[in-house]
Write a protein that holds these residues in place. Structure first.
Motif, PDB file in Angstrom:
ATOM      1  N   ARG A 134       2.879   0.266   5.948  1.00 54.46           N
ATOM      2  CA  ARG A 134       2.372  -0.359   4.724  1.00 54.46           C
ATOM      3  C   ARG A 134       1.814  -1.754   4.988  1.00 54.46           C
ATOM      4  O   ARG A 134       2.221  -2.422   5.918  1.00 54.46           O
ATOM      5  N   ILE A 135       0.916  -2.153   4.108  1.00 50.14           N
ATOM      6  CA  ILE A 135       0.370  -3.515   4.110  1.00 50.14           C
ATOM      7  C   ILE A 135       0.913  -4.188   2.856  1.00 50.14           C
ATOM      8  O   ILE A 135       1.053  -3.550   1.809  1.00 50.14           O
ATOM      9  N   SER A 178      -0.126   6.041   2.924  1.00 47.61           N
ATOM     10  CA  SER A 178      -1.433   6.369   3.509  1.00 47.61           C
ATOM     11  C   SER A 178      -2.372   5.159   3.527  1.00 47.61           C
ATOM     12  O   SER A 178      -3.508   5.256   4.002  1.00 47.61           O
ATOM     13  N   GLN A 179      -1.914   4.052   2.999  1.00 41.63           N
ATOM     14  CA  GLN A 179      -2.661   2.784   2.921  1.00 41.63           C
ATOM     15  C   GLN A 179      -3.952   2.909   2.119  1.00 41.63           C
ATOM     16  O   GLN A 179      -4.912   2.179   2.348  1.00 41.63           O
ATOM     17  N   GLN A 180      -3.959   3.812   1.135  1.00 44.04           N
ATOM     18  CA  GLN A 180      -5.148   4.029   0.312  1.00 44.04           C
ATOM     19  C   GLN A 180      -5.150   3.199  -0.970  1.00 44.04           C
ATOM     20  O   GLN A 180      -6.201   2.793  -1.433  1.00 44.04           O
ATOM     21  N   ASP A 181      -3.976   3.007  -1.586  1.00 41.93           N
ATOM     22  CA  ASP A 181      -3.886   2.340  -2.888  1.00 41.93           C
ATOM     23  C   ASP A 181      -2.795   1.281  -2.883  1.00 41.93           C
ATOM     24  O   ASP A 181      -1.828   1.371  -2.129  1.00 41.93           O
ATOM     25  N   TRP A 182      -2.955   0.302  -3.773  1.00 40.73           N
ATOM     26  CA  TRP A 182      -1.936  -0.725  -3.972  1.00 40.73           C
ATOM     27  C   TRP A 182      -0.939  -0.249  -5.018  1.00 40.73           C
ATOM     28  O   TRP A 182      -1.321   0.253  -6.074  1.00 40.73           O
ATOM     29  N   VAL A 183       0.348  -0.412  -4.717  1.00 39.47           N
ATOM     30  CA  VAL A 183       1.436   0.021  -5.595  1.00 39.47           C
ATOM     31  C   VAL A 183       2.582  -0.989  -5.480  1.00 39.47           C
ATOM     32  O   VAL A 183       2.447  -2.019  -4.816  1.00 39.47           O
ATOM     33  N   VAL A 184       3.702  -0.666  -6.108  1.00 41.65           N
ATOM     34  CA  VAL A 184       4.940  -1.423  -5.944  1.00 41.65           C
ATOM     35  C   VAL A 184       5.997  -0.463  -5.399  1.00 41.65           C
ATOM     36  O   VAL A 184       5.845   0.762  -5.516  1.00 41.65           O
ATOM     37  N   PRO A 185       7.065  -0.986  -4.804  1.00 36.58           N
ATOM     38  CA  PRO A 185       8.099  -0.104  -4.257  1.00 36.58           C
ATOM     39  C   PRO A 185       8.739   0.779  -5.330  1.00 36.58           C
ATOM     40  O   PRO A 185       9.054   0.313  -6.426  1.00 36.58           O
ATOM     41  N   LYS A 186       8.928   2.056  -5.009  1.00 33.95           N
ATOM     42  CA  LYS A 186       9.627   2.984  -5.891  1.00 33.95           C
ATOM     43  C   LYS A 186      10.088   4.175  -5.077  1.00 33.95           C
ATOM     44  O   LYS A 186       9.595   4.419  -3.982  1.00 33.95           O
ATOM     45  N   GLY A 187      11.032   4.907  -5.632  1.00 35.51           N
ATOM     46  CA  GLY A 187      11.506   6.107  -4.959  1.00 35.51           C
ATOM     47  C   GLY A 187      12.620   6.763  -5.731  1.00 35.51           C
ATOM     48  O   GLY A 187      13.041   6.267  -6.782  1.00 35.51           O
ATOM     49  N   GLY A 188      13.110   7.862  -5.205  1.00 36.46           N
ATOM     50  CA  GLY A 188      14.208   8.582  -5.831  1.00 36.46           C
ATOM     51  C   GLY A 188      15.461   7.723  -5.894  1.00 36.46           C
ATOM     52  O   GLY A 188      15.679   6.867  -5.040  1.00 36.46           O
ATOM     53  N   ILE A 189      16.265   7.945  -6.911  1.00 35.03           N
ATOM     54  CA  ILE A 189      17.501   7.179  -7.066  1.00 35.03           C
ATOM     55  C   ILE A 189      18.513   7.724  -6.068  1.00 35.03           C
ATOM     56  O   ILE A 189      18.871   8.905  -6.107  1.00 35.03           O
ATOM     57  N   ALA A 190      18.945   6.865  -5.169  1.00 29.44           N
ATOM     58  CA  ALA A 190      19.792   7.259  -4.042  1.00 29.44           C
ATOM     59  C   ALA A 190      21.238   7.517  -4.460  1.00 29.44           C
ATOM     60  O   ALA A 190      21.854   6.685  -5.133  1.00 29.44           O
ATOM     61  N   GLU A 224      10.527  -0.488   1.756  1.00 33.19           N
ATOM     62  CA  GLU A 224       9.067  -0.386   1.702  1.00 33.19           C
ATOM     63  C   GLU A 224       8.342  -1.724   1.832  1.00 33.19           C
ATOM     64  O   GLU A 224       7.176  -1.739   2.229  1.00 33.19           O
ATOM     65  N   ALA A 225       9.008  -2.836   1.479  1.00 31.70           N
ATOM     66  CA  ALA A 225       8.322  -4.131   1.484  1.00 31.70           C
ATOM     67  C   ALA A 225       9.036  -5.209   2.276  1.00 31.70           C
ATOM     68  O   ALA A 225       8.492  -6.299   2.464  1.00 31.70           O
ATOM     69  N   THR A 258       0.847  -1.191   0.000  1.00 31.29           N
ATOM     70  CA  THR A 258       0.000   0.000   0.000  1.00 31.29           C
ATOM     71  C   THR A 258       0.883   1.240   0.000  1.00 31.29           C
ATOM     72  O   THR A 258       2.048   1.196   0.409  1.00 31.29           O
ATOM     73  N   THR A 259       0.297   2.346  -0.441  1.00 27.39           N
ATOM     74  CA  THR A 259       0.965   3.627  -0.297  1.00 27.39           C
ATOM     75  C   THR A 259       1.130   3.880   1.203  1.00 27.39           C
ATOM     76  O   THR A 259       0.505   3.204   2.026  1.00 27.39           O
TER      77      THR A 259
END
Length: 143
Positions: free
Chosen positions: A107-108, A33-45, A61-62, A30-31
């Motif tokens: 997250r869920i 906010s636990q509102q939507d289902w997504v996959v892990p992502k983010g800024g390139i570190a 995230e997971a 989940t995001t």
């Protein structure tokens, strides 16, 4: 009057997957906010490669660790808070799943069949990415 240019912010994301009784499953989260289902992502570190940064996001995230395929299988763009983001997508063969990880309380997680994952997400761009990933099912052993 000078025209404002929008800088595109680069991110990377990952589709964690596993084989379960001969079926490929993907891990949705989940995001925050636990509102939507997504996959892990983010800024390139920092100085990390996009695929290594995506694997880091999978852990944060997971709570999954595995073997990332360094070949990008898709990409998408989205807008959020007036900014434009470009996301390169990779896949991760999950070798270990942990209960304790940095965003565990936020997250869920849910494992779903790869072909059914599309039904769980709302964002059209992410649905397209999951459809692209599902096309790789027959080739997944070589990833």
């Amino acid at each position: 009057m000078a025209q404002k240019t929008n800088k595109v912010l680069k991110q990377s994301g990952i589709v964690p997957y596993r084989m379960n009784n001969g079926t490929i499953e993907v891990l949705l989260i989940t995001t925050s906010s636990q509102q939507d289902w997504v996959v892990p992502k983010g800024g390139i570190a920092g100085k990390m490669s996009p695929h290594d940064s995506a694997a880091k996001e999978a852990w944060e995230e997971a709570g999954v660790i595995g073997e990332v395929n360094p070949i990008e299988f898709g990409s998408y763009k989205y807008r959020k808070n007036g900014k434009i983001y470009s996301v390169k997508m990779y896949s991760l063969s999950v070798k270990m799943e942990c209960d304790r990880f940095p965003e565990a309380g936020k997250r869920i997680k849910q494992w779903v069949k790869a072909k059914e994952a599309v039904k769980h997400v709302k964002k059209p761009s992410l649905r397209r990415i999951l459809k692209e990933f599902a096309k790789y099912e027959s080739k997944i052993d070589t990833m």
